[in-house]
Design a protein around this motif. Structure first.
Motif, PDB file in Angstrom:
ATOM      1  N   ALA A 179      -5.816  -9.727  -6.054  1.00 16.34           N
ATOM      2  CA  ALA A 179      -6.387 -10.170  -4.780  1.00 16.34           C
ATOM      3  C   ALA A 179      -5.295 -10.436  -3.746  1.00 16.34           C
ATOM      4  N   TYR A 180      -4.204 -11.086  -4.163  1.00 16.53           N
ATOM      5  CA  TYR A 180      -3.088 -11.358  -3.242  1.00 16.53           C
ATOM      6  C   TYR A 180      -2.322 -10.082  -2.904  1.00 16.53           C
ATOM      7  N   TYR A 181      -2.037  -9.262  -3.931  1.00 21.70           N
ATOM      8  CA  TYR A 181      -1.303  -8.022  -3.688  1.00 21.70           C
ATOM      9  C   TYR A 181      -2.083  -7.104  -2.741  1.00 21.70           C
ATOM     10  N   ALA A 182      -3.391  -7.037  -2.923  1.00 24.60           N
ATOM     11  CA  ALA A 182      -4.209  -6.155  -2.084  1.00 24.60           C
ATOM     12  C   ALA A 182      -4.177  -6.593  -0.625  1.00 24.60           C
ATOM     13  N   LYS A 183      -4.231  -7.894  -0.385  1.00 22.74           N
ATOM     14  CA  LYS A 183      -4.192  -8.389   0.996  1.00 22.74           C
ATOM     15  C   LYS A 183      -2.823  -8.115   1.619  1.00 22.74           C
ATOM     16  N   ALA A 184      -1.751  -8.322   0.852  1.00 22.33           N
ATOM     17  CA  ALA A 184      -0.406  -8.018   1.357  1.00 22.33           C
ATOM     18  C   ALA A 184      -0.281  -6.535   1.676  1.00 22.33           C
ATOM     19  N   ASP A 185      -0.854  -5.699   0.805  1.00 26.12           N
ATOM     20  CA  ASP A 185      -0.788  -4.251   1.011  1.00 26.12           C
ATOM     21  C   ASP A 185      -1.527  -3.852   2.286  1.00 26.12           C
ATOM     22  N   GLN A 186      -2.657  -4.480   2.553  1.00 27.19           N
ATOM     23  CA  GLN A 186      -3.445  -4.148   3.746  1.00 27.19           C
ATOM     24  C   GLN A 186      -2.723  -4.533   5.033  1.00 27.19           C
ATOM     25  N   LEU A 190       0.490  -4.190   5.551  1.00 24.96           N
ATOM     26  CA  LEU A 190       1.664  -3.344   5.767  1.00 24.96           C
ATOM     27  C   LEU A 190       1.403  -2.308   6.846  1.00 24.96           C
ATOM     28  N   THR A 191       2.430  -2.032   7.630  1.00 24.45           N
ATOM     29  CA  THR A 191       2.355  -0.943   8.608  1.00 24.45           C
ATOM     30  C   THR A 191       3.171   0.267   8.144  1.00 24.45           C
ATOM     31  N   LYS A 192       3.914   0.100   7.058  1.00 22.77           N
ATOM     32  CA  LYS A 192       4.622   1.208   6.429  1.00 22.77           C
ATOM     33  C   LYS A 192       4.753   0.875   4.942  1.00 22.77           C
ATOM     34  N   PRO A 193       4.941   1.885   4.092  1.00 18.99           N
ATOM     35  CA  PRO A 193       4.956   1.653   2.647  1.00 18.99           C
ATOM     36  C   PRO A 193       6.061   0.681   2.221  1.00 18.99           C
ATOM     37  N   ASN A 194       5.756  -0.130   1.211  1.00 24.50           N
ATOM     38  CA  ASN A 194       6.722  -1.040   0.609  1.00 24.50           C
ATOM     39  C   ASN A 194       6.617  -0.860  -0.898  1.00 24.50           C
ATOM     40  N   LYS A 195       7.686  -0.406  -1.533  1.00 23.69           N
ATOM     41  CA  LYS A 195       7.630  -0.075  -2.960  1.00 23.69           C
ATOM     42  C   LYS A 195       7.293  -1.283  -3.824  1.00 23.69           C
ATOM     43  N   LEU A 196       7.850  -2.441  -3.484  1.00 21.29           N
ATOM     44  CA  LEU A 196       7.617  -3.642  -4.281  1.00 21.29           C
ATOM     45  C   LEU A 196       6.125  -3.979  -4.304  1.00 21.29           C
ATOM     46  N   ILE A 197       5.508  -3.941  -3.127  1.00 23.30           N
ATOM     47  CA  ILE A 197       4.088  -4.271  -3.032  1.00 23.30           C
ATOM     48  C   ILE A 197       3.226  -3.169  -3.642  1.00 23.30           C
ATOM     49  N   SER A 198       3.565  -1.918  -3.378  1.00 23.34           N
ATOM     50  CA  SER A 198       2.782  -0.808  -3.928  1.00 23.34           C
ATOM     51  C   SER A 198       2.795  -0.812  -5.450  1.00 23.34           C
TER      52      SER A 198
END
Length: 359
Positions: free
Chosen positions: A324-331, A333-341
């Motif tokens: 739930a937290y990772y998904a919100k952080a991912d949403q 993002l304005t560009k890809p982030n490997k750690l979050i992805s």
């Protein structure tokens, strides 16, 4: 948050995803379910001989791998074998052999029997010469007056192993598992020296510790027999992972702060990472919870991600909490982030596994 999962360890490590500071990571033991369920529930199984020229040796290897299989410190199987089984070399299992296997399973008092066919257990050696330029006449310290080219004898050794196991239910002969497992690897030796640029494949990775830190293989593997043995063992290990649950360490990396914070919040964030490096995940996550409690931080990417990291490590049995937290952080993002992805995909897969196992 609830108590820390067993097997939790905290270390500090360097990495490229967060360049500002040395990364802080938390490692926990996660349980992974097999692709094919039901076999590990039987506990007592039998491994009979396999067809193929390496079938008898592979059957012994597989029996050993399954006998040593553990989950949470307990053994998964009691494995029985029957050395007197004598399948024909190089052929698939016939109906008569299936019936014989079932009878032998009944005699051994097991519910599942393993048979199968080793279709490839090959080692190919190719000899060749490699040219090397050397100094033929020196003209002083570290100086060469004349160079020459010499030929160095080399050998390239390539191994291929393919086996198709068949797990059958003794009660009715039903095939409950059949999946081809393959392994391959190669190495090159020149004048008795193993070449560090050898392409070794998956077999020399973490499962067997076949690679040294410099990329070279252990001496016992850098021989035709050693290579074949490692490939055989990897194929058996792949079967074990297919049919029984297993534990594996998962490392979660905390993220450095992103965005603007007050002076007090900067101190809290830095303190949370410092506690992570000191092995105090309880204090780390308490500080991140304090930051997240502020409404203006609930859309902060680094706070959201680190809350997810805490949930993942402290509640590995509930991957949805971290997702739930990772998904919100991912949403956000304005560009890809490997750690979050990586974290998002990892926990999403874990949630999918849990759903597939639900009754």
């Amino acid at each position: 948050m609830r108590g820390v999962a067993m097997g939790l360890g905290l270390v500090a490590a360097c990495g490229a995803a967060v360049p500002a500071l040395a990364q802080k990571t938390a490692t926990y033991e996660a349980r992974f379910e097999p692709k094919f369920g039901g076999i590990s529930d039987q506990e007592s199984i039998a491994v009979l001989n396999f067809n193929g020229k390496d079938g008898d040796i592979f059957a012994s290897t597989l029996a050993g791998v399954l006998q040593s299989a553990q989950l949470d410190g307990r053994s998964l199987f009691v494995v029985k074998t029957l050395d007197s089984m004598n399948y024909r070399s190089g052929t698939d299992i016939s109906r008569a052999e299936v019936a014989q296997a079932i009878r032998q399973g009944e005699k051994l008092g097991v519910k599942i029997v393993f048979t199968g066919t080793v279709s490839a257990a090959s080692i190919t050696t190719t000899n060749f010469n490699r040219e090397e330029t050397v100094c033929a006449e020196s003209s002083g310290f570290l100086k060469c007056k004349r160079q020459t080219t010499r030929k160095i004898p080399c050998s390239k050794v390539v191994g291929q192993y393919t086996v198709t196991p068949r797990a059958m239910r003794v009660s009715n002969g039903q095939v409950v598992y059949s999946q081809t497992a393959s392994a391959q690897g190669e190495y090159t030796i020149c004048e008795g020296q193993l070449q560090s640029n050898a392409s070794l494949g998956d077999v020399f990775g973490g499962l067997f510790g076949g690679k040294k830190k410099d990329g070279e293989m252990k001496p016992e593997i850098s021989s035709p027999d050693g290579l074949l043995g490692a490939l055989r063992a990897e194929a058996a290990e792949k079967i074990r992972l297919d049919i029984a649950p297993y534990n594996r360490s998962v490392t979660v990396t905390f993220m450095d702060k992103v965005g603007k914070f007050s002076k007090a919040e900067n101190e809290q964030f830095a303190g949370a990472l410092a506690f992570a490096g000191a092995g105090r995940l309880d204090r780390t996550c308490a500080l991140f919870e304090t930051l997240y409690a502020q409404p203006h931080n609930q859309n902060n990417i680094s706070v959201l991600y680190n809350m997810g990291a805490c949930q993942e490590v402290l509640l590995p049995e509930e991957p949805g909490a971290a997702l739930a937290y990772y998904a919100k952080a991912d949403q956000l993002l304005t560009k890809p982030n490997k750690l979050i992805s990586d974290a998002f995909l990892r926990t999403k897969a874990a949630v999918g596994r849990d759903r597939s196992l639900a009754p």
